[in-house]
Design a protein around this motif. Structure first.
Motif, mmCIF file in Angstrom:
data_model
loop_
_atom_site.group_PDB
_atom_site.id
_atom_site.type_symbol
_atom_site.label_atom_id
_atom_site.label_comp_id
_atom_site.label_asym_id
_atom_site.label_seq_id
_atom_site.Cartn_x
_atom_site.Cartn_y
_atom_site.Cartn_z
ATOM 1 N N THR A 170 0.614 -1.078 -0.308
ATOM 2 C CA THR A 170 0.209 -0.304 -0.098
ATOM 3 C C THR A 170 0.694 1.575 -0.074
ATOM 4 O O THR A 170 0.383 2.059 -0.844
ATOM 5 N N ARG A 171 2.122 1.294 0.788
ATOM 6 C CA ARG A 171 3.109 2.306 0.759
ATOM 7 C C ARG A 171 3.621 2.797 -0.442
ATOM 8 O O ARG A 171 3.460 3.896 -0.894
ATOM 9 N N MET A 172 3.394 1.592 -1.093
ATOM 10 C CA MET A 172 4.803 1.853 -2.606
ATOM 11 C C MET A 172 3.438 1.878 -3.344
ATOM 12 O O MET A 172 4.431 2.764 -4.522
ATOM 13 N N ALA A 173 2.736 1.889 -3.552
ATOM 14 C CA ALA A 173 1.722 2.237 -4.328
ATOM 15 C C ALA A 173 1.117 4.042 -4.024
ATOM 16 O O ALA A 173 1.243 4.504 -5.530
ATOM 17 N N ALA A 174 1.726 3.869 -3.000
ATOM 18 C CA ALA A 174 0.837 5.005 -2.715
ATOM 19 C C ALA A 174 2.452 6.250 -3.487
ATOM 20 O O ALA A 174 2.272 7.175 -3.768
ATOM 21 N N LEU A 175 3.242 5.654 -3.102
ATOM 22 C CA LEU A 175 4.568 7.040 -3.201
ATOM 23 C C LEU A 175 5.194 7.069 -5.076
ATOM 24 O O LEU A 175 5.521 7.619 -6.062
ATOM 25 N N GLU A 176 4.590 5.523 -5.417
ATOM 26 C CA GLU A 176 4.795 5.605 -7.231
ATOM 27 C C GLU A 176 3.102 6.024 -7.709
ATOM 28 O O GLU A 176 3.616 6.523 -8.828
ATOM 29 N N GLU A 177 2.668 6.458 -7.559
ATOM 30 C CA GLU A 177 0.999 6.860 -7.473
ATOM 31 C C GLU A 177 0.224 6.147 -8.035
ATOM 32 O O GLU A 177 0.110 6.350 -9.473
ATOM 33 N N GLY A 178 0.529 4.654 -8.253
ATOM 34 C CA GLY A 178 0.064 3.238 -8.210
ATOM 35 C C GLY A 178 -1.664 3.246 -7.690
ATOM 36 O O GLY A 178 -1.238 3.322 -6.793
ATOM 37 N N GLU A 179 -2.015 2.982 -9.040
ATOM 38 C CA GLU A 179 -3.103 1.724 -7.962
ATOM 39 C C GLU A 179 -3.325 0.639 -7.208
ATOM 40 O O GLU A 179 -3.863 1.150 -6.263
ATOM 41 N N ARG A 180 -1.771 -0.325 -7.380
ATOM 42 C CA ARG A 180 -1.907 -1.489 -6.787
ATOM 43 C C ARG A 180 -0.606 -1.506 -6.716
ATOM 44 O O ARG A 180 0.244 -1.181 -7.742
ATOM 45 N N ALA A 181 0.203 -2.252 -6.070
ATOM 46 C CA ALA A 181 0.924 -2.936 -6.106
ATOM 47 C C ALA A 181 1.489 -4.291 -5.556
ATOM 48 O O ALA A 181 0.518 -4.894 -4.452
ATOM 49 N N VAL A 182 2.684 -5.236 -5.945
ATOM 50 C CA VAL A 182 2.166 -6.461 -5.154
ATOM 51 C C VAL A 182 4.993 -6.509 -5.149
ATOM 52 O O VAL A 182 5.238 -6.323 -5.921
ATOM 53 N N VAL A 201 8.204 -1.029 -19.373
ATOM 54 C CA VAL A 201 8.357 -1.444 -18.083
ATOM 55 C C VAL A 201 9.990 -0.496 -16.997
ATOM 56 O O VAL A 201 10.925 -1.055 -17.747
ATOM 57 N N VAL A 202 9.397 0.065 -16.473
ATOM 58 C CA VAL A 202 10.676 0.781 -16.248
ATOM 59 C C VAL A 202 11.163 0.369 -14.590
ATOM 60 O O VAL A 202 10.781 0.068 -13.867
ATOM 61 N N ASP A 203 12.243 0.210 -14.674
ATOM 62 C CA ASP A 203 13.225 -0.686 -13.560
ATOM 63 C C ASP A 203 12.984 0.844 -12.764
ATOM 64 O O ASP A 203 14.824 1.588 -12.817
ATOM 65 N N ASN A 204 12.957 1.792 -12.063
ATOM 66 C CA ASN A 204 13.365 2.183 -10.983
ATOM 67 C C ASN A 204 14.650 2.422 -9.511
ATOM 68 O O ASN A 204 13.956 3.252 -9.220
ATOM 69 N N CYS A 205 14.362 1.179 -9.899
ATOM 70 C CA CYS A 205 15.443 1.271 -8.128
ATOM 71 C C CYS A 205 16.478 2.317 -7.847
ATOM 72 O O CYS A 205 16.351 2.343 -7.351
ATOM 73 N N PHE A 206 17.337 2.871 -9.202
ATOM 74 C CA PHE A 206 18.540 3.851 -8.553
ATOM 75 C C PHE A 206 17.939 4.809 -7.924
ATOM 76 O O PHE A 206 18.504 6.188 -7.167
ATOM 77 N N CYS A 207 16.259 5.707 -8.637
ATOM 78 C CA CYS A 207 16.067 6.830 -8.069
ATOM 79 C C CYS A 207 15.266 6.839 -6.903
ATOM 80 O O CYS A 207 14.638 7.160 -5.629
ATOM 81 N N THR A 208 14.067 5.877 -6.772
ATOM 82 C CA THR A 208 13.674 5.408 -5.855
ATOM 83 C C THR A 208 12.132 6.777 -6.045
ATOM 84 O O THR A 208 12.680 7.478 -6.678
ATOM 85 N N PRO A 209 10.860 6.287 -5.810
ATOM 86 C CA PRO A 209 9.584 7.023 -5.953
ATOM 87 C C PRO A 209 9.893 8.847 -5.346
ATOM 88 O O PRO A 209 9.594 9.662 -5.504
#
Length: 405
Positions: free
Chosen positions: A81-93, A193-201
């Motif tokens: 839930t927290r990661m979906a909010a930070l990335e402004e996505g509808e859902r996270a797995v 599909v984007v790997d956002n590991c280096f930046c984080t949201p």
């Protein structure tokens, strides 16, 4: 009657309108009747029901509820839930590792006969997933230069279903034009599909720039202290439902304890990412001025070819840089071996600065040709800049320079 009626109005506050730094600390925690302050760890493999009818309804998905921790777990759900909010996505797995996140996306959204266009500038194991394992199941991949937009266009075929990339790239800090690639993907009915590991949201939000799905290795900056393995996929609910079904069936699920550790990491993510970026920029500028250094790769330097683009789509420039020493592998190893403060390890995103030789560690399984195409030379060194005092880091880098003079 709400299942959360035991909570007063104070603790039913909606944090979705707050800033990212606040969401990273507060979002997703639904307090139990114990009224705990910190998020609890639900170390349970299964869950009980009040009746056979309720169990049947939960298993069928007719009513919400936990069935088995390979499917869902309250602590893991808080992290999602927290990661979906930070990335402004509808859902996270959430998944067991960053590579599990990438594999889950591919296995759930691709099929035999599909084609992928992937950046050459991705983590070495990501290349292995596409070129070796997915190929066994009839999914083909073409690798292209991250910043060569015409080549991305040329590589797309009628059967292309996915464009996959990291930005900034590992380890050369190349920056992709996400808005342009999003337009290209949509025009050709592909997923971006984007790997956002280096930046984080905290630094970059690819979904807002047109990406369809974001993946992370939570092992890196999201944790921030090199403690646990984990990954996460974020995106629209429809696509993420497919990812969840695969994760539930195949079992690369995140443990509750690891999810709890990542929740603690997220609480300091904003502070840490800003500090990582500031230290990395200062170190890159210092290295760039040293005659023993052939080239520094960091988007925060004005000499970087995508510096202007990085300023546009990132809030800062990240905590990872790379540089080439003058000479070959022997000089690179001598530089690394002379350092004392930084840790010689391939992990990144830690509070502790790490240093590694990509050609013989993170990208060692690439062929000689693949290394050349990815810019992984024998004299390349990668530094994931931590949170130590910048003067101590510069002094340590000076030890490396003294060893190759």
């Amino acid at each position: 009657m709400s299942k959360y009626d035991y909570l007063g109005e104070r603790y039913q506050f909606d944090y979705s309108a707050t800033e990212l730094a606040t969401q990273a600390i507060r979002m997703g925690h639904q307090r139990s009747p114990e009224m705990e302050h910190a998020e609890p760890i639900y170390t349970t493999s299964s869950y009980v029901f009040n009746s056979a009818a309720e169990a049947a309804a939960c298993f069928a998905g007719d009513i919400p509820g936990n069935v088995y921790s390979r499917y869902t777990n309250p602590t893991v759900h808080m992290f999602e839930t927290r990661m979906a909010a930070l990335e402004e996505g509808e859902r996270a797995v959430a998944t067991a590792s960053g590579m599990a996140a990438i594999l889950s996306v591919c296995m759930s959204l691709l099929k035999a006969g599909d084609h992928v266009v992937c950046s050459r500038s991705v983590f070495g194991t990501t290349t292995t997933i596409f070129s070796k394992y997915l190929a066994r199941f009839g999914v083909t991949t073409d690798f292209v230069a991250l910043t060569d937009l015409p080549r991305w266009q040329e590589a797309i075929k009628p059967e292309t279903k996915m464009l996959f990339l990291e930005t900034p790239s590992n380890p050369l800090s190349e920056v992709a034009d996400l808005a342009a690639l999003s337009q290209l993907a949509k025009a050709n009915d592909c997923l971006l599909v984007v790997d956002n590991c280096f930046c984080t949201p905290i630094i970059q939000q690819p979904l807002k720039l047109g990406a369809d799905i974001v993946v992370h290795s939570a092992t890196k900056f999201l944790d921030g202290q090199g403690r646990c393995m984990g990954g996460v996929v974020v995106g629209p609910a429809k696509l993420l439902e497919e990812v969840h079904i695969y994760m539930r069936a195949a079992g690369p699920s995140m443990s509750p304890f690891n999810a709890w550790v990542f929740l603690k990491g997220l609480e300091t993510l904003s502070l840490r990412m800003n500090a990582h970026c500031d230290n990395a920029l200062a170190l890159a500028q210092w290295l760039d001025a040293q005659p023993e250094i052939e080239q520094v790769f960091y988007a925060g330097l004005e000499s970087h070819p995508q510096h202007t683009l990085a300023k546009k789509q990132q809030k800062k420039f990240g905590g990872v840089l790379a540089f080439r020493v003058k000479g070959g592998q022997e000089q690179a190893w001598n530089f690394i071996d002379a350092t004392r403060v930084v840790s010689l390890t391939a992990n990144l995103g830690d509070a502790k600065t790490t240093i590694t030789h990509p050609a013989t560690t993170t990208h060692c399984r690439l062929s000689a040709e693949e290394k050349v195409q990815a810019g992984i030379s024998d004299n390349l060194i990668r530094v994931a800049v931590g949170l130590e005092d910048i003067n101590d880091l510069i002094t340590d880098m000076q030890r490396g320079i003294d060893a190759i003079k």
